[in-house]
Write an enzyme that holds these catalytic residues in place. Structure first.
Site, short mmCIF file in Angstrom:
data_model
loop_
_atom_site.label_atom_id
_atom_site.label_comp_id
_atom_site.label_asym_id
_atom_site.label_seq_id
_atom_site.Cartn_x
_atom_site.Cartn_y
_atom_site.Cartn_z
N ALA A 226 0.49 -1.03 0.08
CA ALA A 226 -0.36 -0.10 0.21
C ALA A 226 0.99 1.22 0.21
CB ALA A 226 -1.09 -0.16 1.35
N SER A 227 2.01 1.36 -0.10
CA SER A 227 2.85 2.46 -0.01
C SER A 227 3.58 2.86 -0.84
CB SER A 227 4.46 1.69 1.46
OG SER A 227 5.00 1.41 0.64
N GLY B 28 2.95 3.80 -5.82
CA GLY B 28 2.72 2.79 -6.80
C GLY B 28 1.83 2.85 -6.62
N ALA C 238 4.23 -9.64 4.21
CA ALA C 238 2.70 -9.83 3.53
C ALA C 238 3.16 -10.91 3.07
CB ALA C 238 2.45 -9.14 2.69
N ALA D 173 4.82 -5.94 -5.39
CA ALA D 173 5.93 -5.78 -5.79
C ALA D 173 7.05 -6.55 -5.35
CB ALA D 173 5.90 -5.04 -7.03
N TYR E 186 -0.33 -6.90 -16.40
CA TYR E 186 0.43 -6.06 -17.03
C TYR E 186 0.94 -6.16 -18.55
CZ TYR E 186 3.49 -2.52 -20.73
OH TYR E 186 3.93 -1.33 -20.98
N TYR F 119 9.06 -8.81 -21.27
CA TYR F 119 8.10 -8.91 -19.77
C TYR F 119 6.93 -9.60 -19.86
CZ TYR F 119 5.10 -6.78 -16.59
OH TYR F 119 4.85 -6.83 -15.25
N THR G 136 7.30 3.18 -11.40
CA THR G 136 7.59 2.94 -10.40
C THR G 136 8.91 2.53 -10.28
OG1 THR G 136 6.72 1.09 -10.59
CG2 THR G 136 4.77 3.03 -10.33
P1 NAD Z 1 5.90 -0.34 -6.25
O1 NAD Z 1 7.02 -0.72 -5.68
O2 NAD Z 1 5.60 1.02 -6.37
O3 NAD Z 1 4.86 -1.21 -4.89
C1 NAD Z 1 5.51 -2.00 -4.51
C2 NAD Z 1 4.36 -2.36 -2.56
O4 NAD Z 1 4.46 -3.91 -2.60
C3 NAD Z 1 5.52 -1.30 -2.36
O5 NAD Z 1 3.89 -0.60 -1.33
C4 NAD Z 1 6.25 -2.66 -1.11
O6 NAD Z 1 6.20 -1.95 0.53
C5 NAD Z 1 4.67 -3.89 -1.03
N1 NAD Z 1 5.77 -4.74 -0.81
C6 NAD Z 1 7.11 -4.99 -1.47
N2 NAD Z 1 7.60 -6.12 -0.86
C7 NAD Z 1 6.12 -6.94 -0.09
C8 NAD Z 1 6.52 -7.67 0.96
N3 NAD Z 1 7.57 -8.34 0.94
N4 NAD Z 1 5.91 -7.32 2.01
C9 NAD Z 1 4.81 -6.67 2.08
N5 NAD Z 1 4.92 -5.44 1.30
C10 NAD Z 1 6.59 -5.44 0.31
O7 NAD Z 1 5.46 -1.07 -7.54
P2 NAD Z 1 4.40 -0.88 -8.73
O8 NAD Z 1 4.70 -0.44 -9.93
O9 NAD Z 1 2.87 -0.30 -7.96
O10 NAD Z 1 3.55 -2.20 -8.30
C11 NAD Z 1 2.06 -2.96 -7.85
C12 NAD Z 1 1.73 -3.96 -8.94
O11 NAD Z 1 0.95 -3.45 -10.41
C13 NAD Z 1 2.30 -5.36 -9.69
O12 NAD Z 1 2.02 -6.21 -9.59
C14 NAD Z 1 2.86 -4.62 -10.70
O13 NAD Z 1 3.86 -5.68 -11.57
C15 NAD Z 1 1.90 -4.20 -11.22
N6 NAD Z 1 1.48 -3.15 -12.17
C16 NAD Z 1 2.99 -2.13 -12.17
C17 NAD Z 1 2.99 -1.44 -13.60
C18 NAD Z 1 4.02 -0.11 -13.37
O14 NAD Z 1 4.40 -0.01 -14.98
N7 NAD Z 1 4.49 -0.11 -12.55
C19 NAD Z 1 1.94 -1.46 -14.60
C20 NAD Z 1 1.01 -2.24 -14.87
C21 NAD Z 1 1.40 -3.43 -13.27
#
Ligand code: NAD
Length: 396
Positions: free
Chosen positions: A48-49, A51, A111, A139, A224, A234, A274
């Site tokens: 939740a923190s 992205g 988590a 992620a 994605y 990817y 992100t």
């Molecule tokens: P991000 O790195 O910004 O956020 C990841 C989050 O996961 C953070 O809050 C982090 O603290 C948390 N996290 C990581 N390991 C953890 C653990 N062991 N325990 C608890 N929390 C944990 O990533 P994001 O880009 O927002 O990705 C989130 C989802 O969105 C992923 O499934 C990613 O594949 C998907 N996504 C991302 C994109 C992109 O372009 N960034 C596009 C489409 C989908």
């Protein structure tokens, strides 16, 4: 102390508390400027923190007026080390939620562990009773399996063949060729174990078994797809295989929750800057070209615009949630418009070190990257003293 960015490749090891707070407030202001959503009441966001997870939490709270529990893996400040960006983001989010009269709680830890799931369930039971939306947005590069103790590492590699394509160093604009060797069977297995659906399934099973998942609850995780330029690394690579597993999990969960009127979806989101996406070769250059085209056409969105559209037009639109033929929600629809992709492909073919700032929005990418850590944010005086020691109001 005076806080400046310290980068190592695609990692920034410092974060600015006021800059992060400003970025969170900008997202809150965006959703407050949109029509409110008749959506969930009590929401759990895992990851939740930063992205997409952070944006989901902000939309839940400030568009739908929901109480939220955020689970994430971040660190507070220690000695001369700043906290991580997600820590500062969450502190700012919780302060704003409290001001708005909304309950919000944080659980910081792994988590993937049973311990954090149990702690979260206890908190939900005590403070909220039940949750009616679970967002799964983790992620991570690693996962330790809670039952076997095996630690898996995820890799971003093609399957089968060596892959070569353009990539960029977004700090200095060097466009070079990245060559990536194909993954081994074991790397594939480990990547699926980290980024596939098993942990999402474990969360839903645990919440259901504990009786803290409301009747008719919704759950959503993110995926994605992207264009053919990035497919080998990817969608057709190790991470894509993990996403296939995540999507298969959504179908299983949809049946499992459907028995009591609930729903499970994977939403395919747009490629955005992100912390996770900046670690993938080729993708930052693709995102820079994509931003250029989408900004020129007035179609550009960030995490918050994407998540607002996901909640308002798809998940809580007052009717049926539209999905594609595979059952996926597509908020990557604007990114994947043929005219956008044709334009990006043209730019892609022409991109070199000499023209990268002209043909792509690499400067926008770079600025957003630093923005993730609270830097290069308008209205912040980076020469002024900042207190790195920020408390999260409702940290459990
Ligand atoms: P991000 O790195 O910004 O956020 C990841 C989050 O996961 C953070 O809050 C982090 O603290 C948390 N996290 C990581 N390991 C953890 C653990 N062991 N325990 C608890 N929390 C944990 O990533 P994001 O880009 O927002 O990705 C989130 C989802 O969105 C992923 O499934 C990613 O594949 C998907 N996504 C991302 C994109 C992109 O372009 N960034 C596009 C489409 C989908």
């Amino acid at each position: 102390m005076i806080i400046k960015p310290k980068t190592r490749g695609f990692i920034c090891t410092t974060a600015h508390p006021e800059g992060c707070a400003r970025q969170v407030q900008r997202q809150i202001n965006y959703v407050k400027g949109q029509p409110s959503i008749d959506g969930p009441r009590n929401v759990l966001v895992v990851g939740a923190s930063t992205g997409y997870g952070l944006a989901s939490r902000i939309v839940s709270a400030f568009s739908a007026g929901a109480n939220t529990v955020g689970v994430y893996f971040d660190k507070g400040a220690e000695g001369s080390r700043t906290a991580t960006a997600g820590w500062y983001n969450s502190a700012a989010f919780e302060s704003a939620a409290a001001e708005a009269g909304l309950k919000s709680y944080s659980i910081v830890g792994d988590a993937f562990s049973d311990e954090i799931k149990d702690k979260t369930i206890e908190l939900i039971r005590e403070e909220l009773g039940k949750v009616d939306l679970v967002v799964y947005s983790v992620a991570s590069p690693r996962r330790t399996h809670p039952k076997t103790g095996e630690t898996f590492s995820s890799v971003i590699k093609p399957l089968g063949d060596v892959y070569t394509n353009k990539t960029v160093n977004f700090h200095n604009g060097d466009v070079t060729e990245a060559t990536i060797e194909p993954a081994t069977e074991d790397e594939l297995r480990q990547t699926i174990a980290v980024m596939g659906g098993e942990d999402w399934q474990m969360w839903i099973d645990a919440l259901q078994a504990a009786g803290v998942l409301a009747e008719g609850a919704t759950t959503v995780a993110y995926s994605y797809i992207g264009p053919s330029i990035t497919h080998a690394v990817y969608r057709d690579g190790t991470i894509g295989a993990a996403k296939n597993d995540l999507e298969a999990t959504a179908h299983r969960l949809h049946e499992q929750l459907g028995a009591s009127g609930g729903r499970a979806f994977v939403s395919v989101n747009k490629a955005l800057v992100t912390q996770s996406s900046s670690a993938i070769p080729v993708v930052p250059l693709y995102i820079s070209a994509l931003y250029k085209v989408m900004k020129e056409r007035g179609l550009h969105e960030g995490c918050i615009e994407q998540m607002y559209r996901l909640f308002s037009d798809r998940l809580y639109n007052g009717g049926t949630t539209p999905v594609d033929e595979k059952g996926l929600i597509r908020v990557d629809d604007w990114e994947m418009k043929p005219e956008i992709q044709e334009e990006v492909a043209k730019l892609w073919a022409a991109l070199t070190t000499e023209n990268v700032y002209e043909l792509s929005d690499l400067e926008g990418y770079r600025k957003e990257f630093f923005g993730l850590f609270g830097f290069e944010t308008d209205g912040i005086d980076y020469e002024a003293e900042a207190n790195p020691d920020v408390a999260i109001p409702n940290l459990r």
